[in-house]
Motif scaffolding. Structure first.
Motif, PDB file in Angstrom:
ATOM      1  N   ALA A   1     -11.648   7.276  -2.997  1.00  0.00           N
ATOM      2  CA  ALA A   1     -10.926   8.366  -3.653  1.00  0.00           C
ATOM      3  C   ALA A   1      -9.964   7.850  -4.717  1.00  0.00           C
ATOM      4  CB  ALA A   1     -10.172   9.191  -2.616  1.00  0.00           C
ATOM      5  N   ILE A   2      -9.314   6.734  -4.439  1.00  0.00           N
ATOM      6  CA  ILE A   2      -8.400   6.087  -5.388  1.00  0.00           C
ATOM      7  C   ILE A   2      -8.706   4.600  -5.348  1.00  0.00           C
ATOM      8  CG2 ILE A   2      -6.007   5.620  -6.049  1.00  0.00           C
ATOM      9  CD1 ILE A   2      -5.179   8.104  -4.429  1.00  0.00           C
ATOM     10  N   ALA A   3      -9.087   4.049  -6.490  1.00  0.00           N
ATOM     11  CA  ALA A   3      -9.420   2.620  -6.577  1.00  0.00           C
ATOM     12  C   ALA A   3      -8.276   1.848  -7.224  1.00  0.00           C
ATOM     13  CB  ALA A   3     -10.687   2.431  -7.399  1.00  0.00           C
ATOM     14  N   ASP A   4      -8.296   0.554  -6.992  1.00  0.00           N
ATOM     15  CA  ASP A   4      -7.410  -0.375  -7.680  1.00  0.00           C
ATOM     16  C   ASP A   4      -5.920  -0.088  -7.508  1.00  0.00           C
ATOM     17  OD1 ASP A   4      -9.551  -1.848  -8.532  1.00  0.00           O
ATOM     18  OD2 ASP A   4      -9.507  -1.122 -10.597  1.00  0.00           O
ATOM     19  N   VAL A   5      -5.491   0.081  -6.279  1.00  0.00           N
ATOM     20  CA  VAL A   5      -4.064   0.174  -5.994  1.00  0.00           C
ATOM     21  C   VAL A   5      -3.613  -1.266  -5.767  1.00  0.00           C
ATOM     22  CG1 VAL A   5      -2.286   1.232  -4.561  1.00  0.00           C
ATOM     23  CG2 VAL A   5      -4.465   2.429  -4.919  1.00  0.00           C
ATOM     24  N   MET A   6      -3.125  -1.882  -6.835  1.00  0.00           N
ATOM     25  CA  MET A   6      -2.812  -3.312  -6.805  1.00  0.00           C
ATOM     26  C   MET A   6      -1.573  -3.607  -5.975  1.00  0.00           C
ATOM     27  SD  MET A   6      -5.244  -4.635  -8.334  1.00  0.00           S
ATOM     28  CE  MET A   6      -6.576  -4.120  -9.392  1.00  0.00           C
ATOM     29  N   GLN A   7      -1.643  -4.699  -5.211  1.00  0.00           N
ATOM     30  CA  GLN A   7      -0.582  -5.147  -4.325  1.00  0.00           C
ATOM     31  C   GLN A   7      -0.262  -6.598  -4.654  1.00  0.00           C
ATOM     32  OE1 GLN A   7       0.067  -2.557  -1.691  1.00  0.00           O
ATOM     33  NE2 GLN A   7      -1.174  -1.606  -3.269  1.00  0.00           N
ATOM     34  N   SER A   8       0.859  -7.087  -4.197  1.00  0.00           N
ATOM     35  CA  SER A   8       1.191  -8.490  -4.444  1.00  0.00           C
ATOM     36  C   SER A   8       0.251  -9.421  -3.685  1.00  0.00           C
ATOM     37  CB  SER A   8       2.640  -8.783  -4.039  1.00  0.00           C
ATOM     38  OG  SER A   8       2.815  -8.613  -2.638  1.00  0.00           O
ATOM     39  N   ASN A   9      -0.371  -8.920  -2.616  1.00  0.00           N
ATOM     40  CA  ASN A   9      -1.266  -9.755  -1.812  1.00  0.00           C
ATOM     41  C   ASN A   9      -2.687  -9.178  -1.725  1.00  0.00           C
ATOM     42  OD1 ASN A   9      -0.528  -7.610  -0.177  1.00  0.00           O
ATOM     43  ND2 ASN A   9      -0.264  -8.844   1.671  1.00  0.00           N
ATOM     44  N   GLY A  10      -3.084  -8.442  -2.739  1.00  0.00           N
ATOM     45  CA  GLY A  10      -4.451  -7.926  -2.763  1.00  0.00           C
ATOM     46  C   GLY A  10      -4.566  -6.590  -3.456  1.00  0.00           C
ATOM     47  N   VAL A  11      -5.501  -5.793  -2.970  1.00  0.00           N
ATOM     48  CA  VAL A  11      -5.772  -4.488  -3.576  1.00  0.00           C
ATOM     49  C   VAL A  11      -6.184  -3.509  -2.477  1.00  0.00           C
ATOM     50  CG1 VAL A  11      -8.182  -5.106  -4.107  1.00  0.00           C
ATOM     51  CG2 VAL A  11      -7.076  -3.276  -5.394  1.00  0.00           C
ATOM     52  N   ILE A  12      -5.767  -2.263  -2.640  1.00  0.00           N
ATOM     53  CA  ILE A  12      -6.164  -1.194  -1.729  1.00  0.00           C
ATOM     54  C   ILE A  12      -7.072  -0.246  -2.491  1.00  0.00           C
ATOM     55  CG2 ILE A  12      -5.373   0.876  -0.489  1.00  0.00           C
ATOM     56  CD1 ILE A  12      -2.807  -0.617   0.187  1.00  0.00           C
ATOM     57  N   HIS A  13      -8.130   0.211  -1.808  1.00  0.00           N
ATOM     58  CA  HIS A  13      -8.970   1.296  -2.293  1.00  0.00           C
ATOM     59  C   HIS A  13      -8.865   2.380  -1.218  1.00  0.00           C
ATOM     60  CE1 HIS A  13     -10.618  -1.360  -5.353  1.00  0.00           C
ATOM     61  NE2 HIS A  13     -10.951  -2.228  -4.408  1.00  0.00           N
ATOM     62  N   VAL A  14      -8.369   3.547  -1.581  1.00  0.00           N
ATOM     63  CA  VAL A  14      -8.209   4.637  -0.623  1.00  0.00           C
ATOM     64  C   VAL A  14      -9.577   5.267  -0.375  1.00  0.00           C
ATOM     65  CG1 VAL A  14      -7.118   6.882  -0.202  1.00  0.00           C
ATOM     66  CG2 VAL A  14      -5.847   5.075  -1.398  1.00  0.00           C
TER      67      VAL A  14
ATOM     68  N   THR B   1       4.289  -5.232  -7.116  1.00  0.00           N
ATOM     69  CA  THR B   1       5.168  -6.324  -6.683  1.00  0.00           C
ATOM     70  C   THR B   1       5.390  -6.305  -5.178  1.00  0.00           C
ATOM     71  OG1 THR B   1       7.088  -4.916  -7.121  1.00  0.00           O
ATOM     72  CG2 THR B   1       6.393  -6.430  -8.884  1.00  0.00           C
ATOM     73  N   LYS B   2       4.950  -5.228  -4.497  1.00  0.00           N
ATOM     74  CA  LYS B   2       5.111  -5.128  -3.045  1.00  0.00           C
ATOM     75  C   LYS B   2       3.795  -5.467  -2.357  1.00  0.00           C
ATOM     76  CE  LYS B   2       8.813  -1.742  -2.752  1.00  0.00           C
ATOM     77  NZ  LYS B   2       9.220  -0.493  -2.076  1.00  0.00           N
ATOM     78  N   ASP B   3       3.890  -5.862  -1.075  1.00  0.00           N
ATOM     79  CA  ASP B   3       2.678  -6.184  -0.333  1.00  0.00           C
ATOM     80  C   ASP B   3       2.042  -4.909   0.234  1.00  0.00           C
ATOM     81  OD1 ASP B   3       3.706  -5.642   2.387  1.00  0.00           O
ATOM     82  OD2 ASP B   3       4.880  -7.475   2.128  1.00  0.00           O
ATOM     83  N   ILE B   4       0.894  -5.079   0.857  1.00  0.00           N
ATOM     84  CA  ILE B   4       0.104  -3.959   1.375  1.00  0.00           C
ATOM     85  C   ILE B   4       0.922  -3.096   2.331  1.00  0.00           C
ATOM     86  CG2 ILE B   4      -1.864  -3.426   2.881  1.00  0.00           C
ATOM     87  CD1 ILE B   4      -3.246  -5.914   1.490  1.00  0.00           C
ATOM     88  N   ILE B   5       1.630  -3.692   3.249  1.00  0.00           N
ATOM     89  CA  ILE B   5       2.411  -2.933   4.229  1.00  0.00           C
ATOM     90  C   ILE B   5       3.587  -2.224   3.564  1.00  0.00           C
ATOM     91  CG2 ILE B   5       3.873  -3.113   6.291  1.00  0.00           C
ATOM     92  CD1 ILE B   5       0.842  -3.350   6.838  1.00  0.00           C
ATOM     93  N   ASP B   6       4.329  -2.933   2.728  1.00  0.00           N
ATOM     94  CA  ASP B   6       5.514  -2.335   2.093  1.00  0.00           C
ATOM     95  C   ASP B   6       5.151  -1.143   1.215  1.00  0.00           C
ATOM     96  OD1 ASP B   6       7.160  -4.093   3.400  1.00  0.00           O
ATOM     97  OD2 ASP B   6       7.419  -5.438   1.693  1.00  0.00           O
ATOM     98  N   ASN B   7       3.959  -1.123   0.654  1.00  0.00           N
ATOM     99  CA  ASN B   7       3.516   0.046  -0.103  1.00  0.00           C
ATOM    100  C   ASN B   7       2.983   1.134   0.827  1.00  0.00           C
ATOM    101  OD1 ASN B   7       3.994  -0.172  -2.940  1.00  0.00           O
ATOM    102  ND2 ASN B   7       2.439  -1.762  -3.064  1.00  0.00           N
ATOM    103  N   ALA B   8       2.167   0.757   1.796  1.00  0.00           N
ATOM    104  CA  ALA B   8       1.516   1.740   2.671  1.00  0.00           C
ATOM    105  C   ALA B   8       2.524   2.588   3.439  1.00  0.00           C
ATOM    106  CB  ALA B   8       0.564   1.039   3.638  1.00  0.00           C
ATOM    107  N   VAL B   9       3.630   2.001   3.866  1.00  0.00           N
ATOM    108  CA  VAL B   9       4.612   2.769   4.642  1.00  0.00           C
ATOM    109  C   VAL B   9       5.222   3.902   3.834  1.00  0.00           C
ATOM    110  CG1 VAL B   9       5.168   0.854   6.204  1.00  0.00           C
ATOM    111  CG2 VAL B   9       6.557   1.219   4.159  1.00  0.00           C
ATOM    112  N   ASN B  10       5.112   3.855   2.521  1.00  0.00           N
ATOM    113  CA  ASN B  10       5.672   4.912   1.674  1.00  0.00           C
ATOM    114  C   ASN B  10       4.696   6.049   1.387  1.00  0.00           C
ATOM    115  OD1 ASN B  10       8.239   3.697   1.365  1.00  0.00           O
ATOM    116  ND2 ASN B  10       7.354   2.268  -0.094  1.00  0.00           N
ATOM    117  N   SER B  11       3.428   5.876   1.724  1.00  0.00           N
ATOM    118  CA  SER B  11       2.411   6.886   1.451  1.00  0.00           C
ATOM    119  C   SER B  11       2.357   7.904   2.583  1.00  0.00           C
ATOM    120  CB  SER B  11       1.035   6.228   1.290  1.00  0.00           C
ATOM    121  OG  SER B  11       0.021   7.225   1.287  1.00  0.00           O
ATOM    122  N   LYS B  12       2.642   9.166   2.273  1.00  0.00           N
ATOM    123  CA  LYS B  12       2.570  10.200   3.308  1.00  0.00           C
ATOM    124  C   LYS B  12       1.129  10.467   3.728  1.00  0.00           C
ATOM    125  CE  LYS B  12       2.806  14.175   0.144  1.00  0.00           C
ATOM    126  NZ  LYS B  12       1.388  14.431   0.085  1.00  0.00           N
TER     127      LYS B  12
END
Length: 185
Positions: A164-177, A38-49
């Motif tokens: 390394a990690i696929a399909d990290v779903m975001q409200s505005n797309g997807v992240i693949h680490v 439910t969060k966007d790419i930035i709002d999720n990324a800022v929480n990842s150490k």
């Protein structure tokens, strides 16, 4: 009749709770933090150490508003370790204001317009005879292929990064680490 209705309602509630619990348990974690779809790419990324360097670079390049936008975007997100593997001083140099253009090009080279999840990418690789070309927001090309049972993203210089990690779903797309920083030509 009323007892059957109450029992059916109780069963429906139990199933709903079970599904909700299963969904919560299946939450994707990146860098020790839950990635909420439910969060966007930035709002999720800022929480990842594991992505503090990437977040600092996105801020320095002025791309925060873009990546908070509607997208959709597919982001191949390098970890802190990926940035640390660059030659000494590279990240510090890129973060300087006078290098904003180069930093922006490198970061947007990790972004593909559209939402490409792992299943779609696997189909593109299969349909492409073992490789798929991905046009980046920077105007370059990434090549996706499989190797050793993993998806590899290869930059225009032939350097391969592993998803390394696929399909990290975001409200505005997807992240693949990914485990390496991709470099345009």
């Amino acid at each position: 009749m009323q007892i059957r209705f109450k029992r059916a309602a109780s069963i429906a509630l139990a199933v709903s709770l079970a599904v909700g619990t299963a969904t919560a348990v299946a939450q994707v974690m990146v860098g020790g933090a839950p990635m909420l779809p439910t969060k966007d790419i930035i709002d999720n990324a800022v929480n990842s150490k594991d992505h503090t360097t990437l977040v600092a670079a996105v801020k320095a390049a002025g791309l925060v508003d873009t990546l908070k936008g509607p997208g959709p975007f597919t982001v191949f997100a390098p970890t802190n370790e990926a940035f640390a593997a660059l030659p000494p001083g590279t990240v510090d140099t890129l973060l300087k204001p006078e290098n904003k253009g180069k930093l922006t090009t490198i970061l947007t080279y990790h972004v593909v317009p559209g939402k490409i999840d792992a299943a779609t990418l696997a189909k593109q690789i299969k349909d492409g005879g073992g490789m798929a070309s991905l046009k980046t927001a920077a105007g370059g090309t990434l090549t996706a292929k499989t190797g050793n049972g993993r998806v590899m993203i290869v930059d225009e210089n032939g350097n391969a990064s592993t998803v390394a990690i696929a399909d990290v779903m975001q409200s505005n797309g997807v992240i693949h680490v990914v485990d390496k920083v991709l470099q345009p030509k």
